[in-house]
Design a protein around this motif. Sequence first.
Motif, PDB file in Angstrom:
ATOM      1  N   MET A   1       0.809  -1.215   0.000  1.00  0.00           N
ATOM      2  CA  MET A   1       0.000   0.000   0.000  1.00  0.00           C
ATOM      3  C   MET A   1       0.845   1.269   0.000  1.00  0.00           C
ATOM      4  SD  MET A   1      -3.517  -0.660   2.093  1.00  0.00           S
ATOM      5  CE  MET A   1      -2.761  -0.913   3.683  1.00  0.00           C
ATOM      6  N   LEU A   2       2.169   1.119   0.106  1.00  0.00           N
ATOM      7  CA  LEU A   2       3.048   2.261  -0.130  1.00  0.00           C
ATOM      8  C   LEU A   2       2.917   2.777  -1.556  1.00  0.00           C
ATOM      9  CD1 LEU A   2       6.389   1.235   1.613  1.00  0.00           C
ATOM     10  CD2 LEU A   2       5.084   3.310   2.063  1.00  0.00           C
ATOM     11  N   SER A   3       2.539   1.880  -2.463  1.00  0.00           N
ATOM     12  CA  SER A   3       2.501   2.226  -3.877  1.00  0.00           C
ATOM     13  C   SER A   3       1.604   3.426  -4.196  1.00  0.00           C
ATOM     14  CB  SER A   3       2.079   1.011  -4.708  1.00  0.00           C
ATOM     15  OG  SER A   3       2.163   1.279  -6.076  1.00  0.00           O
ATOM     16  N   PRO A   4       0.361   3.495  -3.679  1.00  0.00           N
ATOM     17  CA  PRO A   4      -0.453   4.674  -3.973  1.00  0.00           C
ATOM     18  C   PRO A   4       0.177   5.967  -3.492  1.00  0.00           C
ATOM     19  CG  PRO A   4      -1.801   2.911  -3.087  1.00  0.00           C
ATOM     20  CD  PRO A   4      -0.384   2.490  -2.906  1.00  0.00           C
ATOM     21  N   VAL A   5       0.841   5.932  -2.333  1.00  0.00           N
ATOM     22  CA  VAL A   5       1.495   7.131  -1.821  1.00  0.00           C
ATOM     23  C   VAL A   5       2.641   7.538  -2.733  1.00  0.00           C
ATOM     24  CG1 VAL A   5       2.685   8.133   0.163  1.00  0.00           C
ATOM     25  CG2 VAL A   5       0.838   6.495   0.528  1.00  0.00           C
ATOM     26  N   CYS A   6       3.428   6.537  -3.167  1.00  0.00           N
ATOM     27  CA  CYS A   6       4.536   6.829  -4.077  1.00  0.00           C
ATOM     28  C   CYS A   6       4.026   7.393  -5.400  1.00  0.00           C
ATOM     29  CB  CYS A   6       5.343   5.556  -4.329  1.00  0.00           C
ATOM     30  SG  CYS A   6       6.154   4.905  -2.866  1.00  0.00           S
ATOM     31  N   THR A   7       2.857   6.908  -5.845  1.00  0.00           N
ATOM     32  CA  THR A   7       2.277   7.418  -7.084  1.00  0.00           C
ATOM     33  C   THR A   7       2.032   8.917  -6.988  1.00  0.00           C
ATOM     34  OG1 THR A   7       1.222   5.296  -7.557  1.00  0.00           O
ATOM     35  CG2 THR A   7       0.340   7.215  -8.690  1.00  0.00           C
ATOM     36  N   ILE A   8       1.599   9.370  -5.824  1.00  0.00           N
ATOM     37  CA  ILE A   8       1.344  10.800  -5.633  1.00  0.00           C
ATOM     38  C   ILE A   8       2.630  11.598  -5.769  1.00  0.00           C
ATOM     39  CG2 ILE A   8       0.645  12.532  -3.924  1.00  0.00           C
ATOM     40  CD1 ILE A   8      -1.381  10.537  -2.889  1.00  0.00           C
ATOM     41  N   PHE A   9       3.707  11.119  -5.156  1.00  0.00           N
ATOM     42  CA  PHE A   9       4.977  11.837  -5.256  1.00  0.00           C
ATOM     43  C   PHE A   9       5.525  11.818  -6.684  1.00  0.00           C
ATOM     44  CE2 PHE A   9       4.941  10.942  -0.659  1.00  0.00           C
ATOM     45  CZ  PHE A   9       5.201  12.221  -0.182  1.00  0.00           C
ATOM     46  N   LEU A  10       5.339  10.710  -7.379  1.00  0.00           N
ATOM     47  CA  LEU A  10       5.752  10.657  -8.780  1.00  0.00           C
ATOM     48  C   LEU A  10       4.933  11.618  -9.624  1.00  0.00           C
ATOM     49  CD1 LEU A  10       6.261   6.803  -9.287  1.00  0.00           C
ATOM     50  CD2 LEU A  10       8.027   8.577  -9.266  1.00  0.00           C
ATOM     51  N   ALA A  11       3.644  11.723  -9.311  1.00  0.00           N
ATOM     52  CA  ALA A  11       2.792  12.664 -10.044  1.00  0.00           C
ATOM     53  C   ALA A  11       3.247  14.100  -9.814  1.00  0.00           C
ATOM     54  CB  ALA A  11       1.336  12.490  -9.613  1.00  0.00           C
ATOM     55  N   MET A  12       3.721  14.382  -8.600  1.00  0.00           N
ATOM     56  CA  MET A  12       4.247  15.721  -8.323  1.00  0.00           C
ATOM     57  C   MET A  12       5.467  16.013  -9.187  1.00  0.00           C
ATOM     58  SD  MET A  12       3.969  15.838  -4.149  1.00  0.00           S
ATOM     59  CE  MET A  12       4.885  17.374  -4.058  1.00  0.00           C
ATOM     60  N   GLY A  13       6.379  15.030  -9.298  1.00  0.00           N
ATOM     61  CA  GLY A  13       7.607  15.256 -10.043  1.00  0.00           C
ATOM     62  C   GLY A  13       7.442  15.199 -11.545  1.00  0.00           C
ATOM     63  N   ILE A  14       6.545  14.301 -12.033  1.00  0.00           N
ATOM     64  CA  ILE A  14       6.413  14.085 -13.474  1.00  0.00           C
ATOM     65  C   ILE A  14       5.284  14.908 -14.075  1.00  0.00           C
ATOM     66  CG2 ILE A  14       5.923  12.353 -15.257  1.00  0.00           C
ATOM     67  CD1 ILE A  14       7.217  10.277 -13.415  1.00  0.00           C
TER      68      ILE A  14
END
Length: 326
Positions: free
Chosen positions: A273-286
Amino acid sequence: MTSTAVPADTLSAIAARRSMMIGYLYAIIGALLFASKGILIKLVYQHGLDAETILTLRMLFSLPFYLVIGIVTVAEYRRIGRALPGIGLVVKSILVGLLGYWLSAYLDFIGLETISAQFERLILYTYPFWVVLFGVAFFGQRAKPTALLGFVVSYAGLALIFTQMTAAPGQDVVFGVLVILGAAIAFALYQLFAKNLIATVGPQLFTCIAMIGAAAIIIGQFALTHPISALAVNHTVLIYSIILAVGTAVLPAFFMNAALQRISAQANATIGMLSPVCTIFLAMGILGEMLTPTDWVGTVLVIAGIAWFTVFDRRKAETTAEAAVN
């Protein structure tokens, strides 16, 4: 001066703890790699491709890795005298692989055609609930209330993160939600069925067998529904496809299956479930998307829930190990 030998049961307990911590690390790495999948697929969809084409490109670029690793692993088994899996185990590995690497992936890709990547992550990562539910119902597992508290906290955080991102319900959204939910259920069943097979076949060989079987179905499905010319894509899509193959298929599959060899399916699912949180940070950067205060609160809750479950699962496993040696 006399040296004191370390008791065998102490060494066994230390080895078990070390293996468990490595399993947690593998599960975290797999979750981080999986986090980029939805964003990459959304970027490819902007070029007019459909789910079958993207999934086939992803498999075509990842298949050589599985073939080479599979051949090397078989050679290593023969070198050390380890028995190769019989036809029955191979067939079971292929069938279980179809659950996780074809059915779940295909439903996930279809769902991303109609709902956002953030919403997709929220629905897909309900699969730990299904792991627990099916584990209790069909696999003789038990779910402790203290462990379930971690689920409640994490899901509360995920709900906060994604509430403001959901669009008004519509026919396409309802379809996308149902399809992604099907992907989550298929992936949960994969985790439960795969654990014993991984222990018997070995994580590397199991992954190769499962992925090669899934690749055959995916490529066959594409050949029946699309002309070969549909694979002639531009340079940008080609790059995205290679990243999807290596970064969100090859590496995560090996890390996840290696984790399943060391920790429980419930622990692996919850850490995922870390994955959805990481997706948010990737969305911020990309994608340039910024986190709101609500997103930050949700992120803290998700991490807190995962930490709680991980600590509980570790203590439970250590208690079991100590009881076994005593």
